[in-house]
Design a protein around this motif. Structure first.
Motif, PDB file in Angstrom:
ATOM      1  N   ARG A 106      17.756  32.599 -14.527  1.00  0.00           N
ATOM      2  CA  ARG A 106      18.619  33.741 -14.213  1.00  0.00           C
ATOM      3  C   ARG A 106      19.267  33.585 -12.846  1.00  0.00           C
ATOM      4  NH1 ARG A 106      14.838  38.719 -16.321  1.00  0.00           N
ATOM      5  NH2 ARG A 106      15.243  38.460 -18.553  1.00  0.00           N
ATOM      6  N   THR A 107      20.244  32.723 -12.769  1.00  0.00           N
ATOM      7  CA  THR A 107      21.086  32.717 -11.583  1.00  0.00           C
ATOM      8  C   THR A 107      21.952  33.972 -11.637  1.00  0.00           C
ATOM      9  OG1 THR A 107      21.124  30.313 -11.522  1.00  0.00           O
ATOM     10  CG2 THR A 107      22.869  31.458 -10.323  1.00  0.00           C
ATOM     11  N   GLY A 108      22.367  34.326 -12.845  1.00  0.00           N
ATOM     12  CA  GLY A 108      23.072  35.578 -13.110  1.00  0.00           C
ATOM     13  C   GLY A 108      22.172  36.479 -13.942  1.00  0.00           C
ATOM     14  N   PRO A 109      22.587  37.712 -14.213  1.00  0.00           N
ATOM     15  CA  PRO A 109      21.751  38.655 -14.965  1.00  0.00           C
ATOM     16  C   PRO A 109      21.567  38.250 -16.420  1.00  0.00           C
ATOM     17  CG  PRO A 109      23.949  39.544 -14.665  1.00  0.00           C
ATOM     18  CD  PRO A 109      23.876  38.301 -13.820  1.00  0.00           C
ATOM     19  N   ASP A 110      20.517  38.769 -17.027  1.00  0.00           N
ATOM     20  CA  ASP A 110      20.296  38.563 -18.452  1.00  0.00           C
ATOM     21  C   ASP A 110      21.413  39.265 -19.222  1.00  0.00           C
ATOM     22  OD1 ASP A 110      17.787  37.849 -20.472  1.00  0.00           O
ATOM     23  OD2 ASP A 110      19.055  39.465 -21.213  1.00  0.00           O
ATOM     24  N   SER A 137      29.356  37.315  -6.342  1.00  0.00           N
ATOM     25  CA  SER A 137      29.122  36.357  -7.424  1.00  0.00           C
ATOM     26  C   SER A 137      29.391  34.917  -6.998  1.00  0.00           C
ATOM     27  CB  SER A 137      30.009  36.700  -8.623  1.00  0.00           C
ATOM     28  OG  SER A 137      29.874  35.734  -9.650  1.00  0.00           O
ATOM     29  N   ASN A 138      28.544  33.992  -7.471  1.00  0.00           N
ATOM     30  CA  ASN A 138      28.784  32.562  -7.258  1.00  0.00           C
ATOM     31  C   ASN A 138      29.149  31.864  -8.566  1.00  0.00           C
ATOM     32  OD1 ASN A 138      26.356  32.544  -8.586  1.00  0.00           O
ATOM     33  ND2 ASN A 138      25.214  31.438  -7.011  1.00  0.00           N
ATOM     34  N   MET A 139      29.541  32.665  -9.541  1.00  0.00           N
ATOM     35  CA  MET A 139      29.927  32.132 -10.848  1.00  0.00           C
ATOM     36  C   MET A 139      31.305  31.472 -10.764  1.00  0.00           C
ATOM     37  SD  MET A 139      30.302  34.425 -14.301  1.00  0.00           S
ATOM     38  CE  MET A 139      31.649  34.152 -15.455  1.00  0.00           C
ATOM     39  N   PRO A 140      31.484  30.331 -11.423  1.00  0.00           N
ATOM     40  CA  PRO A 140      32.810  29.683 -11.404  1.00  0.00           C
ATOM     41  C   PRO A 140      33.818  30.473 -12.229  1.00  0.00           C
ATOM     42  CG  PRO A 140      31.328  28.508 -12.873  1.00  0.00           C
ATOM     43  CD  PRO A 140      30.491  29.520 -12.146  1.00  0.00           C
ATOM     44  N   ALA A 141      35.081  30.271 -11.973  1.00  0.00           N
ATOM     45  CA  ALA A 141      36.141  30.958 -12.714  1.00  0.00           C
ATOM     46  C   ALA A 141      36.445  30.207 -14.006  1.00  0.00           C
ATOM     47  CB  ALA A 141      37.394  31.051 -11.860  1.00  0.00           C
ATOM     48  N   TYR A 142      36.786  30.972 -15.033  1.00  0.00           N
ATOM     49  CA  TYR A 142      37.115  30.387 -16.339  1.00  0.00           C
ATOM     50  C   TYR A 142      38.494  30.862 -16.792  1.00  0.00           C
ATOM     51  CZ  TYR A 142      32.215  29.006 -16.551  1.00  0.00           C
ATOM     52  OH  TYR A 142      30.990  28.430 -16.276  1.00  0.00           O
ATOM     53  N   ALA A 245      22.253  52.379 -23.381  1.00  0.00           N
ATOM     54  CA  ALA A 245      21.335  51.407 -22.782  1.00  0.00           C
ATOM     55  C   ALA A 245      21.596  51.279 -21.279  1.00  0.00           C
ATOM     56  CB  ALA A 245      21.501  50.049 -23.453  1.00  0.00           C
ATOM     57  N   PRO A 246      20.560  50.932 -20.512  1.00  0.00           N
ATOM     58  CA  PRO A 246      20.730  50.784 -19.064  1.00  0.00           C
ATOM     59  C   PRO A 246      21.734  49.691 -18.722  1.00  0.00           C
ATOM     60  CG  PRO A 246      18.397  50.892 -19.673  1.00  0.00           C
ATOM     61  CD  PRO A 246      19.171  50.766 -20.938  1.00  0.00           C
ATOM     62  N   ASP A 247      22.351  49.828 -17.562  1.00  0.00           N
ATOM     63  CA  ASP A 247      23.324  48.850 -17.074  1.00  0.00           C
ATOM     64  C   ASP A 247      22.605  47.535 -16.799  1.00  0.00           C
ATOM     65  OD1 ASP A 247      25.119  47.318 -15.662  1.00  0.00           O
ATOM     66  OD2 ASP A 247      26.023  49.054 -14.675  1.00  0.00           O
ATOM     67  N   PRO A 248      22.982  46.420 -17.489  1.00  0.00           N
ATOM     68  CA  PRO A 248      22.287  45.147 -17.325  1.00  0.00           C
ATOM     69  C   PRO A 248      22.521  44.472 -15.993  1.00  0.00           C
ATOM     70  CG  PRO A 248      24.207  44.848 -18.702  1.00  0.00           C
ATOM     71  CD  PRO A 248      24.083  46.330 -18.452  1.00  0.00           C
ATOM     72  N   THR A 249      23.434  44.980 -15.169  1.00  0.00           N
ATOM     73  CA  THR A 249      23.666  44.349 -13.865  1.00  0.00           C
ATOM     74  C   THR A 249      23.198  45.200 -12.705  1.00  0.00           C
ATOM     75  OG1 THR A 249      25.920  45.260 -13.749  1.00  0.00           O
ATOM     76  CG2 THR A 249      25.661  43.072 -14.732  1.00  0.00           C
ATOM     77  N   ASN A 250      22.453  46.263 -13.006  1.00  0.00           N
ATOM     78  CA  ASN A 250      21.947  47.098 -11.904  1.00  0.00           C
ATOM     79  C   ASN A 250      21.024  46.293 -11.013  1.00  0.00           C
ATOM     80  OD1 ASN A 250      23.275  49.407 -12.556  1.00  0.00           O
ATOM     81  ND2 ASN A 250      21.602  50.335 -13.703  1.00  0.00           N
TER      82      ASN A 250
END
Length: 250
Positions: A106-110, A137-142, A245-250
């Motif tokens: 999990r570098t990013g959220p589930d 965020s350190n995610m690359p752009a797509y 459902a709860p916010d997955p990025t909280n």
């Protein structure tokens, strides 16, 4: 003492072979034994549906781009995980996943419950430049996905391959794979009705990337993300509805 035993074992070919077989047997038993009780451990989900051709294409892109290396799709039964992401993952939710994408990285959220939590526009913005919506965020752009036309010529064969692995795609689904992929991303087209007819009324039909006149890889990936956690209502049978459902990025 242990070192002497190990040295003696290495010098005895038959003993060493027996030790290897014993070690491999333990590992094999751990993996094989649970399969004998698979019918008791996998939940029933009568409402479970298969991926549409567009969603399946998006899943292939998700795997191709290595998204699974940073995002797991497996919420554990731990309290903090359930409170953060929503109901824990059930085995039945991966019933039609070939291959399954459970994991612990999990570098990013589930993302197991991300479907429907954000708008299509949010996902497009996030994939185009993640820092526009998540500054840290350190995610690359797509962004190239929006410029890349989705190849639909072999979608029928993809569905056939999935059916060979046990996914219940019908002949009609396979024959109409390319048209259904286009129709799911073009709500006003004559192909859209066929998508809901074959995959159910709950199937999301939308111009995912904001442009209904062309089908892109961005359409496919967003369609896939929007269905995560929504193929069945089984996880929510004793909890809140999927929309709550709860916010997955909280």
């Amino acid at each position: 003492m242990a070192e002497l035993f190990h040295r003696k074992l290495e010098r005895t070919a038959i003993g060493f072979v027996i030790a290897i077989i014993a070690a491999a047997s333990v590992g094999g038993l751990v993996e094989i034994a649970p399969l004998f009780t698979i019918k008791q451990t996998v939940e029933e989900a009568p409402d479970m549906r298969v991926y549409t051709p567009l969603e399946l294409a998006g899943r292939n892109i998700y795997i191709r781009e290595g998204c699974y290396a940073c995002h797991s799709q497996m919420i554990r039964t731990l309290r903090d995980e359930v409170e953060r992401y929503g109901p824990y993952s059930l085995a039945v939710e991966s019933k039609y996943d070939r291959p399954m994408l459970w994991g612990s990285k999990r570098t990013g959220p589930d993302l197991a419950r991300v479907g429907g939590k954000y708008s299509d526009f949010w996902h497009v913005a996030h994939l185009t430049n993640p820092r526009d919506v998540v500054p840290e965020s350190n995610m690359p752009a797509y962004r190239f996905l929006a410029r890349t036309a989705l190849d639909t010529d072999d979608l029928g064969r993809h569905l056939q391959a999935q059916r060979a692995l046990g996914v219940p795609y019908t002949d009609a689904m396979i024959a109409n794979a390319a048209g259904d992929a286009f129709g799911q991303a073009a709500p006003d087209s004559p192909f859209a009705a066929g998508v809901t007819e074959r995959y159910g009324e709950k199937t999301q039909v939308s111009a995912f990337d904001g442009v209904a006149t062309q089908l892109t890889e961005m359409d496919a990936l967003v369609a896939y993300l929007q269905v995560l956690g929504r193929l069945t209502d089984a996880p929510y049978s004793n909890t809140a509805a999927p929309e709550q459902a709860p916010d997955p990025t909280n």
